[in-house]
Design a protein around this motif. Structure first.
Motif, PDB file in Angstrom:
ATOM      1  N   VAL A  94       0.786  -0.845  -0.137  1.00  0.00           N
ATOM      2  CA  VAL A  94      -0.240  -0.072   0.235  1.00  0.00           C
ATOM      3  C   VAL A  94       0.732   1.716  -0.085  1.00  0.00           C
ATOM      4  O   VAL A  94       2.344   1.050   0.406  1.00  0.00           O
ATOM      5  CB  VAL A  94      -1.396  -0.233   1.513  1.00  0.00           C
ATOM      6  N   PRO A  95       0.359   2.327   0.097  1.00  0.00           N
ATOM      7  CA  PRO A  95       1.718   3.565  -0.989  1.00  0.00           C
ATOM      8  C   PRO A  95       1.949   4.007   1.009  1.00  0.00           C
ATOM      9  O   PRO A  95       1.185   4.057   1.583  1.00  0.00           O
ATOM     10  CB  PRO A  95       0.049   4.551  -1.067  1.00  0.00           C
ATOM     11  N   VAL A  96       3.158   4.314   1.062  1.00  0.00           N
ATOM     12  CA  VAL A  96       3.542   4.676   2.073  1.00  0.00           C
ATOM     13  C   VAL A  96       3.774   6.478   1.528  1.00  0.00           C
ATOM     14  O   VAL A  96       4.853   6.870   1.043  1.00  0.00           O
ATOM     15  CB  VAL A  96       4.622   3.909   2.932  1.00  0.00           C
ATOM     16  N   THR A  97       2.906   7.358   2.808  1.00  0.00           N
ATOM     17  CA  THR A  97       3.435   9.220   2.645  1.00  0.00           C
ATOM     18  C   THR A  97       3.632   8.724   3.469  1.00  0.00           C
ATOM     19  O   THR A  97       3.964   9.256   4.724  1.00  0.00           O
ATOM     20  CB  THR A  97       2.035   9.338   2.115  1.00  0.00           C
ATOM     21  N   GLY A  98       3.883  10.387   4.050  1.00  0.00           N
ATOM     22  CA  GLY A  98       4.377  11.346   4.926  1.00  0.00           C
ATOM     23  C   GLY A  98       5.457  11.360   5.682  1.00  0.00           C
ATOM     24  O   GLY A  98       5.604  11.274   6.640  1.00  0.00           O
ATOM     25  N   VAL A  99       5.983   9.885   5.692  1.00  0.00           N
ATOM     26  CA  VAL A  99       7.647   9.778   5.678  1.00  0.00           C
ATOM     27  C   VAL A  99       8.748  10.511   5.043  1.00  0.00           C
ATOM     28  O   VAL A  99       9.012  10.567   3.934  1.00  0.00           O
ATOM     29  CB  VAL A  99       7.512   8.817   5.568  1.00  0.00           C
ATOM     30  N   PRO A 100      10.452  10.632   5.770  1.00  0.00           N
ATOM     31  CA  PRO A 100      10.978  11.663   5.019  1.00  0.00           C
ATOM     32  C   PRO A 100      12.080  10.707   4.432  1.00  0.00           C
ATOM     33  O   PRO A 100      13.723  10.744   3.861  1.00  0.00           O
ATOM     34  CB  PRO A 100      11.757  11.780   6.516  1.00  0.00           C
ATOM     35  N   TRP A 101      11.795   9.544   3.782  1.00  0.00           N
ATOM     36  CA  TRP A 101      12.433   8.283   3.518  1.00  0.00           C
ATOM     37  C   TRP A 101      11.498   7.674   2.100  1.00  0.00           C
ATOM     38  O   TRP A 101      10.703   8.225   2.083  1.00  0.00           O
ATOM     39  CB  TRP A 101      12.444   7.060   4.415  1.00  0.00           C
ATOM     40  N   ARG A 102      13.104   7.192   1.015  1.00  0.00           N
ATOM     41  CA  ARG A 102      11.921   6.735   0.014  1.00  0.00           C
ATOM     42  C   ARG A 102      11.019   5.851   0.004  1.00  0.00           C
ATOM     43  O   ARG A 102      11.593   4.686   1.145  1.00  0.00           O
ATOM     44  CB  ARG A 102      13.053   6.276  -0.940  1.00  0.00           C
ATOM     45  N   ALA A 103      10.363   5.361  -0.300  1.00  0.00           N
ATOM     46  CA  ALA A 103       9.171   4.305  -0.206  1.00  0.00           C
ATOM     47  C   ALA A 103       8.850   4.179  -1.860  1.00  0.00           C
ATOM     48  O   ALA A 103       8.326   5.364  -3.213  1.00  0.00           O
ATOM     49  CB  ALA A 103       8.058   4.969  -0.148  1.00  0.00           C
ATOM     50  N   SER A 104       8.228   2.710  -1.957  1.00  0.00           N
ATOM     51  CA  SER A 104       7.203   2.323  -3.636  1.00  0.00           C
ATOM     52  C   SER A 104       6.838   1.309  -2.886  1.00  0.00           C
ATOM     53  O   SER A 104       6.873   1.153  -2.242  1.00  0.00           O
ATOM     54  CB  SER A 104       9.391   1.562  -4.301  1.00  0.00           C
ATOM     55  N   LEU A 105       6.037   1.348  -3.736  1.00  0.00           N
ATOM     56  CA  LEU A 105       4.897  -0.011  -4.219  1.00  0.00           C
ATOM     57  C   LEU A 105       5.414  -1.617  -4.396  1.00  0.00           C
ATOM     58  O   LEU A 105       6.400  -1.534  -5.939  1.00  0.00           O
ATOM     59  CB  LEU A 105       3.202   0.390  -4.757  1.00  0.00           C
ATOM     60  N   ALA A 106       5.362  -2.550  -3.920  1.00  0.00           N
ATOM     61  CA  ALA A 106       6.311  -4.131  -3.975  1.00  0.00           C
ATOM     62  C   ALA A 106       5.416  -4.417  -3.529  1.00  0.00           C
ATOM     63  O   ALA A 106       5.372  -5.054  -2.573  1.00  0.00           O
ATOM     64  CB  ALA A 106       7.425  -3.424  -4.143  1.00  0.00           C
ATOM     65  N   ASP A 107       4.831  -6.189  -4.311  1.00  0.00           N
ATOM     66  CA  ASP A 107       4.495  -7.384  -3.624  1.00  0.00           C
ATOM     67  C   ASP A 107       5.955  -7.899  -3.655  1.00  0.00           C
ATOM     68  O   ASP A 107       6.322  -7.807  -4.442  1.00  0.00           O
ATOM     69  CB  ASP A 107       3.282  -7.412  -3.806  1.00  0.00           C
ATOM     70  N   ALA A 108       5.992  -8.397  -1.705  1.00  0.00           N
ATOM     71  CA  ALA A 108       7.896  -9.341  -1.989  1.00  0.00           C
ATOM     72  C   ALA A 108       7.395 -10.375  -2.703  1.00  0.00           C
ATOM     73  O   ALA A 108       8.507 -11.041  -2.444  1.00  0.00           O
ATOM     74  CB  ALA A 108       7.957  -9.076  -0.198  1.00  0.00           C
ATOM     75  N   ASP A 122       6.136 -10.899  -5.380  1.00  0.00           N
ATOM     76  CA  ASP A 122       6.215 -10.468  -7.494  1.00  0.00           C
ATOM     77  C   ASP A 122       7.604 -10.488  -7.598  1.00  0.00           C
ATOM     78  O   ASP A 122       8.334  -9.888  -7.037  1.00  0.00           O
ATOM     79  CB  ASP A 122       5.129  -9.513  -7.214  1.00  0.00           C
ATOM     80  N   GLU A 123       8.133 -11.510  -8.337  1.00  0.00           N
ATOM     81  CA  GLU A 123       9.028 -11.395  -8.819  1.00  0.00           C
ATOM     82  C   GLU A 123       9.357 -10.369 -10.115  1.00  0.00           C
ATOM     83  O   GLU A 123      10.375  -9.602  -9.904  1.00  0.00           O
ATOM     84  CB  GLU A 123       9.450 -12.868  -9.176  1.00  0.00           C
ATOM     85  N   ALA A 124       8.412  -9.974 -10.439  1.00  0.00           N
ATOM     86  CA  ALA A 124       8.653  -9.159 -11.198  1.00  0.00           C
ATOM     87  C   ALA A 124       8.769  -7.626 -10.828  1.00  0.00           C
ATOM     88  O   ALA A 124       9.704  -6.978 -11.379  1.00  0.00           O
ATOM     89  CB  ALA A 124       7.811  -9.181 -12.458  1.00  0.00           C
ATOM     90  N   GLY A 125       8.137  -7.334  -9.584  1.00  0.00           N
ATOM     91  CA  GLY A 125       8.213  -6.259  -9.377  1.00  0.00           C
ATOM     92  C   GLY A 125       9.455  -6.046  -8.116  1.00  0.00           C
ATOM     93  O   GLY A 125       9.498  -5.291  -7.730  1.00  0.00           O
ATOM     94  N   MET A 126       9.641  -7.316  -7.582  1.00  0.00           N
ATOM     95  CA  MET A 126      10.920  -6.993  -7.148  1.00  0.00           C
ATOM     96  C   MET A 126      12.021  -7.046  -7.904  1.00  0.00           C
ATOM     97  O   MET A 126      13.181  -5.902  -7.277  1.00  0.00           O
ATOM     98  CB  MET A 126      11.236  -8.566  -6.392  1.00  0.00           C
ATOM     99  N   ALA A 127      11.857  -7.493  -8.996  1.00  0.00           N
ATOM    100  CA  ALA A 127      12.913  -6.673  -9.998  1.00  0.00           C
ATOM    101  C   ALA A 127      13.279  -5.561 -10.430  1.00  0.00           C
ATOM    102  O   ALA A 127      14.737  -5.271 -10.761  1.00  0.00           O
ATOM    103  CB  ALA A 127      12.762  -8.039 -11.162  1.00  0.00           C
ATOM    104  N   GLN A 128      11.484  -5.325 -10.762  1.00  0.00           N
ATOM    105  CA  GLN A 128      12.168  -3.623 -10.891  1.00  0.00           C
ATOM    106  C   GLN A 128      12.796  -2.996  -9.851  1.00  0.00           C
ATOM    107  O   GLN A 128      13.093  -1.863  -9.994  1.00  0.00           O
ATOM    108  CB  GLN A 128      10.604  -3.469 -11.589  1.00  0.00           C
ATOM    109  N   LEU A 129      12.449  -3.196  -8.622  1.00  0.00           N
ATOM    110  CA  LEU A 129      12.030  -3.105  -7.067  1.00  0.00           C
ATOM    111  C   LEU A 129      14.171  -2.413  -7.292  1.00  0.00           C
ATOM    112  O   LEU A 129      14.927  -1.183  -7.031  1.00  0.00           O
ATOM    113  CB  LEU A 129      12.079  -2.982  -6.342  1.00  0.00           C
ATOM    114  N   PHE A 130      14.917  -3.749  -7.429  1.00  0.00           N
ATOM    115  CA  PHE A 130      16.837  -3.194  -7.425  1.00  0.00           C
ATOM    116  C   PHE A 130      16.680  -2.522  -8.279  1.00  0.00           C
ATOM    117  O   PHE A 130      18.496  -2.574  -8.507  1.00  0.00           O
ATOM    118  CB  PHE A 130      16.834  -4.795  -7.142  1.00  0.00           C
ATOM    119  N   ALA A 131      16.118  -2.441  -9.686  1.00  0.00           N
ATOM    120  CA  ALA A 131      17.299  -2.097 -10.773  1.00  0.00           C
ATOM    121  C   ALA A 131      16.900  -0.574 -10.216  1.00  0.00           C
ATOM    122  O   ALA A 131      18.001   0.212 -10.572  1.00  0.00           O
ATOM    123  CB  ALA A 131      15.920  -2.517 -11.653  1.00  0.00           C
TER     124      ALA A 131
END
Length: 248
Positions: free
Chosen positions: A34-48, A50-59
């Motif tokens: 789910v979206p993480v908002t209002g924090v001073p660090w980076r945040a991304s949507l990703a299902d742990a 889901d391989e395609a999503g995780m591959a994109q995250l690390f890219a």
């Protein structure tokens, strides 16, 4: 200053980890479903899981940071509370997928970044359910035991590259997620929520639940140079669990 990725960092233990690492001056990147908002660090949507999503995250991490110093593979779900004959295969598969395959995918894609710099720390969130058997929690316990096997294998496999691997085993952690566990376990065992809570607390030598920040502080230590020769370890932060089966 380290670059730290925390999966499932939007709430609970993951959010506490993000706050502790951030407060210590590190660069923090969290993912969640789910979206993480209002924090001073980076945040991304990703299902742990889901391989395609995780591959994109690390890219994205490789492009933005160039490397990664600390991985907190924290994503997990409680799964069903039921006797083994009443657990549906789909529920088993989803629980194992998020908890165990999610940890595997995070490690799979973090390893090349850490190998390239010949250093890094992988921290896996297991559970005291990865140390003891837990009645009526077969999928969760199996996945959390699996995380420990994965961690110990990675400690051996990646150690020659200067990469450490450890697992934290939280006990009963105060918060919304544990309240859900208490409610489901109370229904499954014909007990009240307070009876189940008392049983969990009575099963620890310190007679208490733990706070998410307790887990986060251990992660901060394991990701630091102070833990430079700590690897392959299963570290419980649970007030010393002796009896994992709650009773009134």
């Amino acid at each position: 200053m380290s670059r730290v990725l925390i999966t499932a960092g939007g709430s609970g233990i993951g959010r506490a980890m993000a706050q502790v690492f951030h407060d210590a001056g590190h660069d923090v990147w969290v993912t969640d479903i789910v979206p993480v908002t209002g924090v001073p660090w980076r945040a991304s949507l990703a299902d742990a899981a889901d391989e395609a999503g995780m591959a994109q995250l690390f890219a994205d991490i490789a492009e933005s940071w160039g490397t990664l110093d600390v991985l907190c593979a924290n994503a997990g779900i409680a799964g069903p509370t039921a006797t083994v004959e009443d657990v549906e295969l789909a529920d088993w598969q989803r629980c194992v997928s998020v908890n165990l395959e999610g940890a595997f995918l995070a490690a799979k894609y973090a390893a090349p970044l850490m190998k390239a710099q010949q250093s890094g720390a992988m921290i896996f969130t297991s559970s005291t359910a990865g140390i003891f058997g837990y009645p009526n929690r077969a999928p969760y316990a199996a996945a959390k035991w699996g995380i420990i096997g994965l961690m110990k294998t990675l400690a051996m496999e990646l150690g020659p590259f200067g990469i450490r691997s450890n697992a934290i085993c939280p006990g009963a952690v105060e918060g919304v997620r544990m309240e859900g566990v208490l409610a489901r376990e109370a229904a499954a065992k014909g007990m009240t929520r307070d009876q189940v809570y008392a049983g969990y607390a009575a099963g620890t030598s310190m007679r208490s639940f733990v706070a998410a920040e307790d887990i986060a502080q251990m992660a901060l230590f394991l990701g630091s140079d102070a833990a430079g020769r700590v690897s392959g370890q299963v570290i419980a932060v649970d007030g010393h669990t002796e009896n994992p089966d709650p009773k009134p």
